[in-house]
Design a protein around this motif. Sequence first.
Motif, short mmCIF file in Angstrom:
data_model
loop_
_atom_site.label_atom_id
_atom_site.label_comp_id
_atom_site.label_asym_id
_atom_site.label_seq_id
_atom_site.Cartn_x
_atom_site.Cartn_y
_atom_site.Cartn_z
N VAL A 1 0.88 -1.20 0.01
CA VAL A 1 0.08 -0.11 -0.12
C VAL A 1 0.79 1.20 0.06
CG1 VAL A 1 -1.70 1.36 1.44
CG2 VAL A 1 -1.97 -1.02 1.11
N ALA A 2 2.03 1.12 0.65
CA ALA A 2 2.93 2.37 0.88
C ALA A 2 3.63 2.60 -0.50
CB ALA A 2 3.93 2.14 2.00
N VAL A 3 3.90 1.56 -1.30
CA VAL A 3 4.64 1.85 -2.52
C VAL A 3 3.47 2.38 -3.60
CG1 VAL A 3 5.58 0.28 -4.37
CG2 VAL A 3 6.21 0.03 -2.18
N GLY A 4 2.33 1.99 -3.30
CA GLY A 4 1.23 2.24 -4.33
C GLY A 4 0.98 3.63 -4.08
N ILE A 5 0.93 4.13 -2.72
CA ILE A 5 0.71 5.57 -2.59
C ILE A 5 1.88 6.39 -3.11
CG2 ILE A 5 0.51 7.38 -0.57
CD1 ILE A 5 -1.29 4.79 0.85
N LEU A 6 3.19 5.96 -2.74
CA LEU A 6 4.10 6.78 -3.02
C LEU A 6 4.26 6.76 -4.59
CD1 LEU A 6 7.06 5.36 -0.42
CD2 LEU A 6 5.94 7.80 -0.55
N THR A 7 4.10 5.70 -5.24
CA THR A 7 4.01 5.82 -6.85
C THR A 7 2.99 6.94 -7.44
OG1 THR A 7 4.64 3.63 -6.90
CG2 THR A 7 3.79 4.42 -8.79
N PHE A 8 1.87 7.03 -6.77
CA PHE A 8 0.83 7.90 -7.29
C PHE A 8 1.24 9.49 -6.90
CE2 PHE A 8 -2.73 10.57 -5.79
CZ PHE A 8 -3.44 10.48 -6.99
N TYR B 1 1.48 11.57 -9.92
CA TYR B 1 0.43 12.45 -10.33
C TYR B 1 0.64 13.87 -9.78
CZ TYR B 1 -1.59 8.64 -12.66
OH TYR B 1 -1.96 7.63 -13.66
N ILE B 2 1.08 13.84 -8.57
CA ILE B 2 1.16 14.92 -7.55
C ILE B 2 2.40 15.77 -7.78
CG2 ILE B 2 0.87 16.08 -5.26
CD1 ILE B 2 -1.40 14.26 -6.15
N ILE B 3 3.46 15.39 -7.86
CA ILE B 3 4.85 16.13 -7.80
C ILE B 3 5.00 16.77 -9.26
CG2 ILE B 3 7.44 16.03 -7.78
CD1 ILE B 3 6.94 13.87 -5.49
N ARG C 1 10.10 12.37 -12.13
CA ARG C 1 10.39 12.08 -13.67
C ARG C 1 10.68 10.60 -14.09
NH1 ARG C 1 12.48 17.51 -13.66
NH2 ARG C 1 14.57 16.47 -13.53
N TRP C 2 11.57 10.15 -13.26
CA TRP C 2 12.17 8.67 -13.43
C TRP C 2 10.96 7.68 -13.35
CZ3 TRP C 2 11.97 3.94 -11.00
CH2 TRP C 2 12.76 3.15 -11.50
N PHE C 3 10.17 7.84 -12.17
CA PHE C 3 8.79 7.26 -12.00
C PHE C 3 8.08 7.10 -13.08
CE2 PHE C 3 9.99 6.58 -7.59
CZ PHE C 3 9.37 5.40 -7.25
N ALA C 4 7.74 8.50 -13.56
CA ALA C 4 6.52 8.83 -14.83
C ALA C 4 7.05 8.11 -15.94
CB ALA C 4 6.53 10.16 -14.84
N ASN C 5 8.44 7.92 -16.30
CA ASN C 5 9.05 7.32 -17.38
C ASN C 5 9.26 5.87 -17.57
OD1 ASN C 5 8.81 9.92 -18.87
ND2 ASN C 5 11.06 10.32 -17.91
N TYR C 6 9.74 5.42 -16.14
CA TYR C 6 10.36 3.88 -16.18
C TYR C 6 9.50 3.43 -14.75
CZ TYR C 6 13.72 5.88 -18.57
OH TYR C 6 14.90 6.52 -19.70
N TRP C 7 8.17 3.53 -14.73
CA TRP C 7 7.23 2.99 -13.56
C TRP C 7 7.28 1.43 -13.85
CZ3 TRP C 7 3.40 0.07 -15.41
CH2 TRP C 7 2.89 0.39 -16.60
N TYR C 8 7.30 1.01 -15.11
CA TYR C 8 7.01 -0.52 -15.25
C TYR C 8 8.52 -1.41 -14.60
CZ TYR C 8 10.09 1.20 -19.15
OH TYR C 8 11.01 1.67 -19.82
N ILE C 9 9.37 -0.52 -14.28
CA ILE C 9 10.75 -1.50 -13.77
C ILE C 9 10.42 -1.73 -12.49
CG2 ILE C 9 13.16 -1.18 -13.03
CD1 ILE C 9 13.42 0.74 -15.64
#
Length: 413
Positions: free
Chosen positions: A187-194, A198-200, A226-234
Motif C-alpha cells: 500500500v505504501a509503495v502504491g501511495i508513493l508511486t501515485f 501525479y502530484i509532484i 520524472r524517473w517514476f513517470a517514465n520507467y514505472w514499469y521497472i
Amino acid sequence: MPTFKFEAMDTTGGEVKDSVEAASEEEAQQKIRNMGYFVTKITEVAGKKAKGKKGKGRRKKGQTFTIGGVSAKSLCTFTRQFSTLQDAGLPVLRSLKILEHQMKPGVLKNALIDVVDDVESGSSLSEAFGKHPKCFDRLYVNMVKAGEAGGALEVILKRLADFKEKSQSLKRKIIGAMVYPVVVICVAVGILTFIMIYIIPKFEKIFKDFKMKLPAMTETLMATSRWFANYWYILPLIPLCFWLLIKLIRLNRTGAYALDRFYLWIPIMGTLIEKTTIARTTRTLGTLVASGVPILEALSIVRETCTNAVFERMYLRVYESIREGDTIAQPLKESRLVDDMVVNMIDVGEETGDLDTMLYKIADVYDEEVDVLVESLLSLLEPVMIVILGGIIGLIVISLFMPLIKLLDGLSK
C-alpha cells in the motif's frame, strides 16, 4: 524396466552420478543405498513413456484432468480422516473407498482411485502410496511402511496426522505474521508511486512557470518523479529479477549453501529461520523414530525436508556419524547450529533409549520460541515501517514546501 538416473554422495562426501534399473523409485533408492551411496537426486529417464501410455492413456472412472500437486491442507485432512477410520476398526480398503468417494475432484482423488485399485490387486498400502510421489512423499510412505510392518497402522496414521497438523500450524503462523507487513509495504509503495507520478509533476509545473531556482533536495525529488513517470514499469521487475537471481544462485550447490548461510546471518530473520528449521526437523525425526523407521532412513528423509543447505550438510554429518557407529549428539555439537540444550537433550535421549520423546520436547520448545520471535518481529516491524514511511513523506513535504515558502516570500514583497 524403467531406468532411474541419480546423483548421490559416497562415504568420502564425493559426488556420484549414475543410473540404475528398478521397477519403482523406492526400489531404485534401495538399490542405490545398498551400493553404499547417499541419494541426493533421482529421476526416471526411461520407461516413463510406456508407463504414461498404460496409466494416463486410459483415465479411470472418476479421474479428472488436473494440474499441479496436492495442498498441504488437503493431505492433512485426508490423513486425519484416514486415521479416524482406521482407529474405528474399518478395513484399509473400505476406508480408502469411503475417503475417495467423498473427496472433491483433484490430484489427491485421482491418486486415491489408483491406490484403491492397487490395494485391491494385492499391493501393500505403502507400495500403492509410493507410486504417487506428488501426493505422498518419502516421509509419508516410509511411516506407512513402518506401520504395516509393526501391525500398528492406526497408531502411525495418528502420529502422521498430528505431525502434518503441527507443521501446518507452524507454517500458518509464519505466513500470517508476514501478511500485515507485506500489505502495508504494498500500500505504501502504491501511495508513493501515485504521489511521484501525479502530484509532484503539478508542483514542478508551478515552479517552472515562476522560473524559480530550486533547492538541491527539490531538484532530486523532481528527477525521481520524472524517473517514476517514465520507467514505472521497472518497479514490478525489481522483485521479479531479485527472485530469478536467487533461483539461479540456488542452482549451484555452493551458491545455495552460501545463500542459506547468509540468511542465517540476517538479524532476527536468521534466528527465525534457524528455530523454524530445528523445530520442523526434530519433529520429523521424532515422528519417524517413534514410528519404527530405521534411524539412517529417518535421517535421510529429514535431510531432504530441511529446505536449508546449511542444515542439510549438518544432517549429512549426523548420517555419516550414525553409519560409523557414533552418536547423533557429537556432530550436532560440532556444527554449532543448535543450542547446547538440544545437544544435551538428544545425548540423554540416546543414552536412555528415549530419543523420540526428547526430539518431540525439543520441537515443542522451539515452536514456542518461534511464536515469541514472530510476535517480537511484528512488534518491531510496525514502528520501523512507521518511521521509514514517515521519513519518506517528511522528505517529500519538506522538498515541496521549501520553494513554496520562498515563492510566498517573493510575492509578499
